[in-house]
Design a protein around this motif. Structure first.
Motif, PDB file in Angstrom:
ATOM      1  N   VAL A 125       0.841  -1.205   0.000  1.00  0.00           N
ATOM      2  CA  VAL A 125       0.000   0.000   0.000  1.00  0.00           C
ATOM      3  C   VAL A 125       0.875   1.253   0.000  1.00  0.00           C
ATOM      4  O   VAL A 125       0.560   2.245  -0.668  1.00  0.00           O
ATOM      5  CB  VAL A 125      -0.952  -0.001   1.212  1.00  0.00           C
ATOM      6  N   TYR A 155       0.890   4.419  -2.582  1.00  0.00           N
ATOM      7  CA  TYR A 155       0.868   5.828  -2.186  1.00  0.00           C
ATOM      8  C   TYR A 155       2.034   6.603  -2.809  1.00  0.00           C
ATOM      9  O   TYR A 155       1.877   7.755  -3.221  1.00  0.00           O
ATOM     10  CB  TYR A 155       0.921   5.958  -0.666  1.00  0.00           C
ATOM     11  N   VAL A 182       1.263   6.253   7.071  1.00  0.00           N
ATOM     12  CA  VAL A 182      -0.101   6.443   6.571  1.00  0.00           C
ATOM     13  C   VAL A 182      -0.676   5.106   6.102  1.00  0.00           C
ATOM     14  O   VAL A 182      -1.845   4.793   6.370  1.00  0.00           O
ATOM     15  CB  VAL A 182      -0.121   7.472   5.421  1.00  0.00           C
ATOM     16  N   ALA A 183       0.126   4.309   5.414  1.00  0.00           N
ATOM     17  CA  ALA A 183      -0.329   2.994   4.946  1.00  0.00           C
ATOM     18  C   ALA A 183      -0.647   2.081   6.117  1.00  0.00           C
ATOM     19  O   ALA A 183      -1.619   1.314   6.079  1.00  0.00           O
ATOM     20  CB  ALA A 183       0.740   2.353   4.057  1.00  0.00           C
ATOM     21  N   LYS A 235      -1.733   2.992   9.026  1.00  0.00           N
ATOM     22  CA  LYS A 235      -3.008   3.446   9.580  1.00  0.00           C
ATOM     23  C   LYS A 235      -4.177   2.934   8.740  1.00  0.00           C
ATOM     24  O   LYS A 235      -5.257   2.661   9.268  1.00  0.00           O
ATOM     25  CB  LYS A 235      -3.044   4.981   9.650  1.00  0.00           C
ATOM     26  N   TYR A 236      -3.946   2.825   7.439  1.00  0.00           N
ATOM     27  CA  TYR A 236      -5.004   2.363   6.545  1.00  0.00           C
ATOM     28  C   TYR A 236      -5.203   0.852   6.628  1.00  0.00           C
ATOM     29  O   TYR A 236      -6.335   0.371   6.606  1.00  0.00           O
ATOM     30  CB  TYR A 236      -4.672   2.759   5.107  1.00  0.00           C
ATOM     31  N   VAL A 237      -4.113   0.105   6.767  1.00  0.00           N
ATOM     32  CA  VAL A 237      -4.177  -1.360   6.699  1.00  0.00           C
ATOM     33  C   VAL A 237      -4.386  -2.013   8.058  1.00  0.00           C
ATOM     34  O   VAL A 237      -5.237  -2.897   8.215  1.00  0.00           O
ATOM     35  CB  VAL A 237      -2.888  -1.921   6.056  1.00  0.00           C
ATOM     36  N   ASN A 241      -2.189   0.703  15.698  1.00  0.00           N
ATOM     37  CA  ASN A 241      -0.992   1.386  15.240  1.00  0.00           C
ATOM     38  C   ASN A 241      -0.318   2.138  16.372  1.00  0.00           C
ATOM     39  O   ASN A 241      -0.927   2.435  17.407  1.00  0.00           O
ATOM     40  CB  ASN A 241      -1.345   2.386  14.132  1.00  0.00           C
ATOM     41  N   LEU A 255      -6.578   7.850  -0.384  1.00  0.00           N
ATOM     42  CA  LEU A 255      -5.923   6.788   0.373  1.00  0.00           C
ATOM     43  C   LEU A 255      -6.526   5.408   0.126  1.00  0.00           C
ATOM     44  O   LEU A 255      -5.883   4.400   0.418  1.00  0.00           O
ATOM     45  CB  LEU A 255      -5.983   7.105   1.879  1.00  0.00           C
ATOM     46  N   HIS A 256      -7.752   5.358  -0.392  1.00  0.00           N
ATOM     47  CA  HIS A 256      -8.396   4.061  -0.553  1.00  0.00           C
ATOM     48  C   HIS A 256      -7.690   3.223  -1.604  1.00  0.00           C
ATOM     49  O   HIS A 256      -7.371   3.693  -2.698  1.00  0.00           O
ATOM     50  CB  HIS A 256      -9.865   4.236  -0.951  1.00  0.00           C
TER      51      HIS A 256
END
Length: 223
Positions: free
Chosen positions: A96, A100, A128-129, A131-133, A137, A169-170
């Motif tokens: 991811v 980005y 950031v990745a 936090k998304y995955v 965290n 970010l998606h």
């Protein structure tokens, strides 16, 4: 040994990612070496272009926020290994993060990744990745210490990155698999590595482990 000279056998790569462990003693995912090699080659290409074409130098002043005053003496491979060692971010986080990075470059065509900006960009996109995955965290302050920055610096870089990419970010399954396939092609000259399959299997294993832990917990309560 640099990432670009590292030889990864298909059997070893599959075995490593299929049996990937989220425990504290987990080994560094081999996908990190693949990503490091790809980034190093991109940087080398940008350096050649910069030497031959002065007009190709970065003209995007906004993206210069990622540049540091002194070039870090840590290789990309070592830096990514350090981030993994202290954050234990899973393989999918780095895929991811690669998505980005590509989106950032597309949104900012004047940006050229080089030795002065790559480390600050990497710690930002990996955070950031993650936090998304990931479900859980570390705080920004922790990522900052891992990346060699102050919390204020990393907070600013995160905000700049989000605005410079339009908060896109998606990452859907199709995009994720396409980037996994791209990473696979990077190391497929000597044979297919099927990174996307092994990553999916690693995630499935993680889900099954979580489900098994929940089942065991419920079983103990009922007993």
């Amino acid at each position: 040994m640099t990432a670009s000279s590292l030889t990864i056998s298909p059997r070893k790569l599959r075995s490593d990612l299929y049996s990937y462990s989220y425990q504290n003693d987990a080994k560094t995912p081999l996908v990190i070496s693949v990503l490091a090699s790809l980034i190093e080659r991109t940087m080398a290409r940008n350096e050649r272009i910069a030497k031959n074409c002065k007009w190709a130098l970065a003209k995007d002043y906004n993206s210069r926020v990622f540049e540091c005053q002194e070039t870090p003496d840590m290789t990309i491979q070592s830096y990514l290994e350090r981030i993994f060692r202290y954050t234990k971010a899973g393989p999918s986080v780095y895929v991811v993060a690669y998505v980005y990075m590509d989106r950032f470059r597309q949104a900012n065509p004047g940006f050229r990744i080089n030795a002065r900006n790559v480390h600050r960009l990497l710690i930002t996109i990996i955070m950031v990745a993650s936090k998304y995955v990931e479900d859980m965290n570390y705080r920004n302050s922790y990522f900052a210490r891992v990346g060699g920055l102050t919390t204020k610096e990393l907070n600013k870089l995160e905000v700049e990155f989000l605005f410079m990419t339009g908060f896109k970010l998606h990452v859907n399954v199709r995009v994720f698999e396409s980037y996994c396939s791209h990473l696979e092609r990077e190391v497929s000259i000597g044979g297919g590595y099927h990174i996307e399959r092994t990553l999916r299997c690693a995630e499935d294993i993680k889900s099954k482990q979580v489900e098994q832990e929940r089942y065991n917990c419920i079983a103990r309560i009922l007993l």
